[in-house]
Write a protein that holds these residues in place. Structure first.
Motif, PDB file in Angstrom:
ATOM      1  N   GLU A   6      -8.556   0.345  -3.394  1.00 42.95           N
ATOM      2  CA  GLU A   6      -7.652   0.392  -4.528  1.00 42.95           C
ATOM      3  C   GLU A   6      -6.397  -0.408  -4.193  1.00 42.95           C
ATOM      4  O   GLU A   6      -6.075  -0.606  -3.032  1.00 42.95           O
ATOM      5  N   LYS A   7      -5.709  -0.854  -5.219  1.00 43.02           N
ATOM      6  CA  LYS A   7      -4.478  -1.604  -5.004  1.00 43.02           C
ATOM      7  C   LYS A   7      -3.373  -0.621  -4.630  1.00 43.02           C
ATOM      8  O   LYS A   7      -3.150   0.367  -5.320  1.00 43.02           O
ATOM      9  N   LEU A   8      -2.716  -0.907  -3.531  1.00 43.36           N
ATOM     10  CA  LEU A   8      -1.651  -0.051  -3.027  1.00 43.36           C
ATOM     11  C   LEU A   8      -0.362  -0.852  -2.902  1.00 43.36           C
ATOM     12  O   LEU A   8      -0.394  -2.057  -2.733  1.00 43.36           O
ATOM     13  N   SER A   9       0.728  -0.142  -2.952  1.00 44.19           N
ATOM     14  CA  SER A   9       2.040  -0.733  -2.746  1.00 44.19           C
ATOM     15  C   SER A   9       2.595  -0.160  -1.445  1.00 44.19           C
ATOM     16  O   SER A   9       2.674   1.065  -1.283  1.00 44.19           O
ATOM     17  N   LEU A  10       2.955  -1.015  -0.501  1.00 43.53           N
ATOM     18  CA  LEU A  10       3.315  -0.572   0.840  1.00 43.53           C
ATOM     19  C   LEU A  10       4.594   0.267   0.887  1.00 43.53           C
ATOM     20  O   LEU A  10       4.627   1.309   1.532  1.00 43.53           O
ATOM     21  N   LYS A  11       5.633  -0.155   0.207  1.00 50.52           N
ATOM     22  CA  LYS A  11       6.926   0.520   0.335  1.00 50.52           C
ATOM     23  C   LYS A  11       6.877   2.001  -0.066  1.00 50.52           C
ATOM     24  O   LYS A  11       7.366   2.853   0.680  1.00 50.52           O
ATOM     25  N   PRO A  12       6.278   2.366  -1.225  1.00 52.41           N
ATOM     26  CA  PRO A  12       6.202   3.799  -1.551  1.00 52.41           C
ATOM     27  C   PRO A  12       5.359   4.598  -0.550  1.00 52.41           C
ATOM     28  O   PRO A  12       5.679   5.748  -0.256  1.00 52.41           O
ATOM     29  N   LEU A  13       4.317   3.978  -0.013  1.00 49.34           N
ATOM     30  CA  LEU A  13       3.508   4.666   0.996  1.00 49.34           C
ATOM     31  C   LEU A  13       4.335   4.950   2.241  1.00 49.34           C
ATOM     32  O   LEU A  13       4.279   6.046   2.800  1.00 49.34           O
TER      33      LEU A  13
END
Length: 186
Positions: A6-13
């Motif tokens: 799935e497409k993830l966004s690094l900063k929120p993780l």
């Protein structure tokens, strides 16, 4: 279990990971700091649960094998979109260079100055397996007495530059992690 892409966004993780690991860091007086670029975020395709497990293990180890009142830094850099390097650095005991490969062996525990540190020695072997299952690599640099940095290195897909590259892209996407780095501010 199957790798779910799935497409993830690094900063929120990273922010979520810092919030979840902060209580154990605070118990030892350890600060956790994100060294991510303030105005940039990086999107990528990965298995969210497994990526979280990898990062949580690296952060837990950075706290566990750190010095009292030490620091942990999470960073990310890219070189024009051809690779994304995520780092977890601590100010702990460090690992001797001749032990680098052993650190990823199952049930391998290195001697360390604090005999009270608990563990089975399988965390980094599982972490390495998860990273490789998502088509990434994990490496480390360390200096005894100064600390250790673990690097997760991932590569974005090359969109159909030629049939061979396109085939590698399709094959890698079937297997799992092949990060597509995108600057959200552009």
């Amino acid at each position: 279990a199957k790798i779910k892409k799935e497409k993830l966004s690094l900063k929120p993780l990273v922010n979520d990971l810092i919030m979840s690991i902060s209580p154990s860091a605070q118990q030892r007086g350890i600060t956790i700091e994100s060294k991510m670029p303030l105005k940039e975020d990086f999107s990528f395709v990965a298995d969210k649960l497994r990526f979280h497990q990898v990062m949580l293990n690296l952060l837990s180890n950075a706290i566990k094998y750190n010095k009292e009142n030490g620091s942990v830094f999470i960073g990310c850099e890219t070189n024009g979109g051809s690779e994304l390097k995520i780092s977890v650095r601590d100010t702990g005991y460090g690992i001797p260079p001749d032990k680098y490969e052993l650190i990823f062996d199952p049930f391998s525990r290195l001697e360390n100055p604090d005999p009270t540190i608990e563990g089975t020695g399988i965390g980094l072997s599982i972490t390495k397996s998860l990273v490789e299952a998502m088509n990434g690599t994990i490496t480390l640099e360390s200096e005894v007495g100064k600390g250790t940095t673990f690097f997760l290195l991932v590569f974005p897909p090359r969109h159909n530059r030629d049939a061979k590259i396109g085939g590698l892209y399709r094959q890698s996407m079937q297997k799992g992690l092949y990060l597509s780095v995108c600057n959200r501010d552009r």
